[in-house]
Write a protein that holds these residues in place. Structure first.
Motif, short mmCIF file in Angstrom:
data_model
loop_
_atom_site.label_atom_id
_atom_site.label_comp_id
_atom_site.label_asym_id
_atom_site.label_seq_id
_atom_site.Cartn_x
_atom_site.Cartn_y
_atom_site.Cartn_z
N ILE A 49 -6.45 12.59 -10.43
CA ILE A 49 -6.65 13.59 -9.30
C ILE A 49 -5.74 13.37 -8.11
CG2 ILE A 49 -8.28 14.20 -7.48
CD1 ILE A 49 -10.62 13.79 -9.54
N GLY A 50 -5.64 12.02 -7.83
CA GLY A 50 -4.72 11.73 -6.62
C GLY A 50 -3.01 11.99 -7.01
N VAL A 51 -2.84 11.97 -8.45
CA VAL A 51 -1.44 12.27 -8.97
C VAL A 51 -1.10 13.80 -9.00
CG1 VAL A 51 0.04 12.24 -11.07
CG2 VAL A 51 -1.12 10.16 -10.46
N GLY A 59 -3.81 7.16 -2.44
CA GLY A 59 -3.00 5.97 -2.59
C GLY A 59 -2.75 5.49 -3.97
N GLN A 60 -3.83 5.54 -4.88
CA GLN A 60 -3.54 4.99 -6.21
C GLN A 60 -2.70 6.10 -6.98
OE1 GLN A 60 -5.16 1.74 -7.45
NE2 GLN A 60 -4.30 1.94 -5.68
N GLY A 61 -2.87 7.36 -6.71
CA GLY A 61 -1.93 8.31 -7.20
C GLY A 61 -0.53 8.10 -6.99
N TYR A 62 -0.08 7.78 -5.72
CA TYR A 62 1.03 7.39 -5.13
C TYR A 62 1.63 6.25 -5.93
CZ TYR A 62 2.41 10.79 -1.66
OH TYR A 62 2.72 12.10 -1.14
N TRP A 80 1.78 -3.24 -6.08
CA TRP A 80 0.93 -2.34 -5.40
C TRP A 80 -0.28 -2.74 -5.25
CZ3 TRP A 80 3.60 0.92 -2.76
CH2 TRP A 80 4.92 1.46 -3.13
N GLU A 81 -1.29 -2.55 -4.50
CA GLU A 81 -2.55 -2.23 -4.29
C GLU A 81 -3.26 -1.72 -5.40
OE1 GLU A 81 -4.98 -2.11 -0.31
OE2 GLU A 81 -4.33 -0.22 -1.02
N ILE A 82 -4.27 -2.35 -6.17
CA ILE A 82 -5.10 -1.80 -6.99
C ILE A 82 -6.65 -1.50 -6.69
CG2 ILE A 82 -6.12 -2.02 -9.25
CD1 ILE A 82 -3.25 -0.99 -9.59
N ASP A 83 -7.02 -0.43 -6.55
CA ASP A 83 -8.58 -0.26 -6.33
C ASP A 83 -9.26 0.02 -7.78
OD1 ASP A 83 -11.05 0.84 -5.42
OD2 ASP A 83 -9.97 2.17 -3.85
N LEU A 84 -9.48 -1.17 -8.16
CA LEU A 84 -10.11 -1.31 -9.63
C LEU A 84 -11.30 -0.25 -9.99
CD1 LEU A 84 -9.93 -4.87 -10.53
CD2 LEU A 84 -8.86 -3.15 -11.43
N SER A 108 0.81 -1.23 0.04
CA SER A 108 0.11 -0.07 -0.14
C SER A 108 0.94 1.08 0.02
CB SER A 108 -1.08 0.01 1.09
OG SER A 108 -1.39 1.24 1.42
N ALA A 109 0.62 2.28 -0.72
CA ALA A 109 1.20 3.43 -0.94
C ALA A 109 1.32 4.02 0.42
CB ALA A 109 0.56 4.39 -1.76
#
Length: 154
Positions: free
Chosen positions: A80-82, A53-56, A131-135, A20-21
């Motif tokens: 948006i996270g990026v 987290g997905q951005g990281y 890395w964890e992916i939140d599909l 996890s990021a």
């Protein structure tokens, strides 16, 4: 005030536990960026943390694969996270120093969105890197991927 990012945990085999990021971002920085997402978007803390987290994970994967010309692209929500990460410029510069060999990962957006499968290929690569992916955050892949293809930028 130092905002250094913690070292990445050792990657295990693809069948091992996912990273996890959240594990590599200092708590104070994480909380600040989650708060900024909640301030700027209609997100609760859970949604903001998912997007961040997905951005990281996206950025750390792009940094790991620097020089490979893969044409990585985030979904609209992941982007948006990026942007939250890269707009916090001091922390982002430190992230680039630590995880991108001192090279700055530039932001080079394109005007037109592309529909070439690059978003889902990016999600697959992020998962393959452990890395964890939140599909659900990657579900809008058909009209996304506005970043400069085949280069080491976002």
């Amino acid at each position: 005030m130092a905002t250094a990012v913690a070292p990445l945990p050792a990657a295990g085999p693809a069948t091992g536990p996912v990273r996890s990021a959240r594990e590599v971002v200092p708590a104070a920085l994480w909380d600040k960026q989650v708060g900024l997402l909640m301030r700027d978007y209609p997100y609760d803390s859970v949604t903001a943390a998912r997007v961040l987290g997905q951005g990281y994970a996206y950025l750390l994967t792009a940094m790991k694969h620097r020089g490979e010309g893969l044409g990585l692209a985030p979904s609209t929500l992941v982007d948006i996270g990026v942007h939250m990460v890269i707009l916090d410029t001091v922390a982002y510069a430190e992230l680039c120093d630590r995880f991108n060999g001192g090279h700055f990962l530039h932001h080079v957006p394109e005007v037109d969105m592309k529909d070439d499968g690059s978003v889902l290929r990016t999600a697959d690569l992020i998962a393959a890197d452990g890395w964890e992916i939140d599909l659900p955050l990657w579900a809008d892949a058909a009209g996304c991927g506005p970043c400069h293809p085949g280069n080491d930028s976002h």
